[in-house]
Design a protein around this motif. Structure first.
Motif, short mmCIF file in Angstrom:
data_model
loop_
_atom_site.label_atom_id
_atom_site.label_comp_id
_atom_site.label_asym_id
_atom_site.label_seq_id
_atom_site.Cartn_x
_atom_site.Cartn_y
_atom_site.Cartn_z
N ASP A 8 0.83 -1.20 0.00
CA ASP A 8 0.00 0.00 0.00
C ASP A 8 0.87 1.26 0.00
OD1 ASP A 8 -2.27 -1.51 -0.01
OD2 ASP A 8 -2.63 -1.37 2.15
N ALA A 9 1.93 1.25 0.82
CA ALA A 9 2.82 2.41 0.87
C ALA A 9 3.57 2.59 -0.44
CB ALA A 9 3.81 2.25 2.03
N GLU A 11 2.47 1.69 -3.41
CA GLU A 11 1.51 2.21 -4.38
C GLU A 11 1.28 3.70 -4.18
OE1 GLU A 11 -3.12 1.48 -5.87
OE2 GLU A 11 -2.30 0.34 -4.18
N ALA A 12 1.17 4.13 -2.91
CA ALA A 12 0.98 5.55 -2.62
C ALA A 12 2.18 6.37 -3.10
CB ALA A 12 0.77 5.74 -1.12
N LEU A 13 3.39 5.82 -2.94
CA LEU A 13 4.59 6.52 -3.38
C LEU A 13 4.60 6.67 -4.89
CD1 LEU A 13 7.34 7.78 -2.74
CD2 LEU A 13 8.33 5.48 -2.86
N VAL A 15 2.02 6.71 -6.88
CA VAL A 15 0.98 7.68 -7.24
C VAL A 15 1.50 9.09 -7.04
CG1 VAL A 15 -1.26 8.62 -6.59
CG2 VAL A 15 -0.96 6.14 -6.82
N PHE A 16 2.23 9.32 -5.93
CA PHE A 16 2.82 10.64 -5.68
C PHE A 16 3.81 11.00 -6.79
CE2 PHE A 16 6.57 12.89 -4.06
CZ PHE A 16 6.00 14.10 -3.72
N TYR A 17 4.66 10.05 -7.17
CA TYR A 17 5.62 10.31 -8.25
C TYR A 17 4.89 10.66 -9.54
CZ TYR A 17 9.60 8.51 -5.53
OH TYR A 17 10.58 8.34 -4.59
N ASP A 19 1.84 11.93 -9.98
CA ASP A 19 1.20 13.23 -9.88
C ASP A 19 2.21 14.37 -9.92
OD1 ASP A 19 -1.18 11.89 -9.71
OD2 ASP A 19 -1.40 12.11 -7.54
#
Length: 288
Positions: A8-9, A11-13, A15-17, A19
């Motif tokens: 999960d972390a 995937e969040a990272l 997504v941040f990259y 965006d």
């Protein structure tokens, strides 16, 4: 050692990259720049290469004098901006045709953008066409395919040309910058200055009868117009290329039109001006 991220972390990272516009890696191994800044200068009697950080550390052992900090230079780094600009001017001026210029651009290592790009994006369309379109820099699709304006912006450009009876067989297309900036960021003034001799020579060798700058950066770089694109678009000016003078104008970049479709009416008026100039020269497709 940093603990592994959970799915999960991770995937969040990612997504941040995404965006943030980070969609390519500049190296196979991450480099901790903060750790580099903490390294204390040490005495060195010879050049040493750090395999972990990929840098060359050059120092000199001093006798009876204070220790000087070691200079750190990245392995394979481009030359200093002044040297790179001088080399670009010399290389561009030596090209006698577009094939020679293409080889020189592909072998040029003076711009750091080349190290992060997948391909050199030099040209598309037809050499010798009466009209030349120039944008700012390649995007992701262009970087992957090696041709300018092949993504969504390029598809819109094709439709805009088609509306006045043109297609890529009757146009020549390039960019001020032949390498994609990471994450589609704006090229720096230094990067633009280093690449300028190549696009200037490319225009000179292509010998178009009309030059069209797509977007404000290309307009400001090539035409020297400092007004905003909304004020300057559609204004016909003289562009001096070698010993020739040709008409030139700027219009809105297709990427801007994708974000602001209401501005297509202004772009349409610009393309009617383009059609009129080509008709005056007796060239450029079939009028619709």
């Amino acid at each position: 050692m940093v603990a592994a991220l959970s799915p999960d972390a991770l995937e969040a990272l990612l997504v941040f990259y995404r965006d943030a516009g980070i969609d390519c890696a500049v190296g196979d191994i991450a480099v901790d720049r903060f750790a580099e800044s903490d390294v204390q200068p040490v005495r060195r009697s010879a050049d040493q290469v750090s395999a972990a950080s990929g840098v060359v550390i050059r120092g000199q052992e001093g006798v009876g004098s204070p220790q000087r900090p070691a200079a750190i230079t990245a392995v394979g780094a481009p030359p200093a901006p002044e040297a790179a600009l001088s080399a670009a001017r010399e290389a561009a001026s030596s090209a006698q045709d577009l094939d020679a210029l293409l080889r020189l651009v592909e072998s040029f290592d003076g711009c750091a953008l080349k190290a992060t790009a997948s391909r050199t994006v030099f040209e598309d369309g037809t050499r010798g066409a009466p009209i030349m379109f120039v944008g700012e820099a390649p995007g992701r699709e262009e970087d992957l395919e090696g041709k300018p304006f092949v993504g969504r912006s390029g598809q819109l450009l094709d439709r805009m040309m088609g509306a006045i009876g043109l297609d890529r067989s009757g146009a020549y297309i390039a960019n001020v910058i032949p390498w994609r900036p990471p994450g589609n960021r704006t090229p720096t003034p230094q990067e633009i200055a280093i690449c300028l001799p190549f696009i200037t020579r490319q225009i000179e060798l292509a010998q178009p009868k009309l030059l069209v700058c797509l977007g404000s950066p290309a307009m400001q770089t090539l035409l020297g117009i400092k007004d905003g694109i909304m004020r300057a678009r559609g204004r016909v000016v003289t562009y001096r290329v070698g010993a020739r003078e040709i008409p030139a104008l700027a219009t809105l970049h297709p990427a801007y039109l994708l974000r602001s479709p209401i501005a297509k009416r202004q772009a349409w008026r610009d393309f009617l001006t383009i059609r009129s100039i080509l008709d005056d020269h007796g060239t450029g497709g079939t009028k619709r």
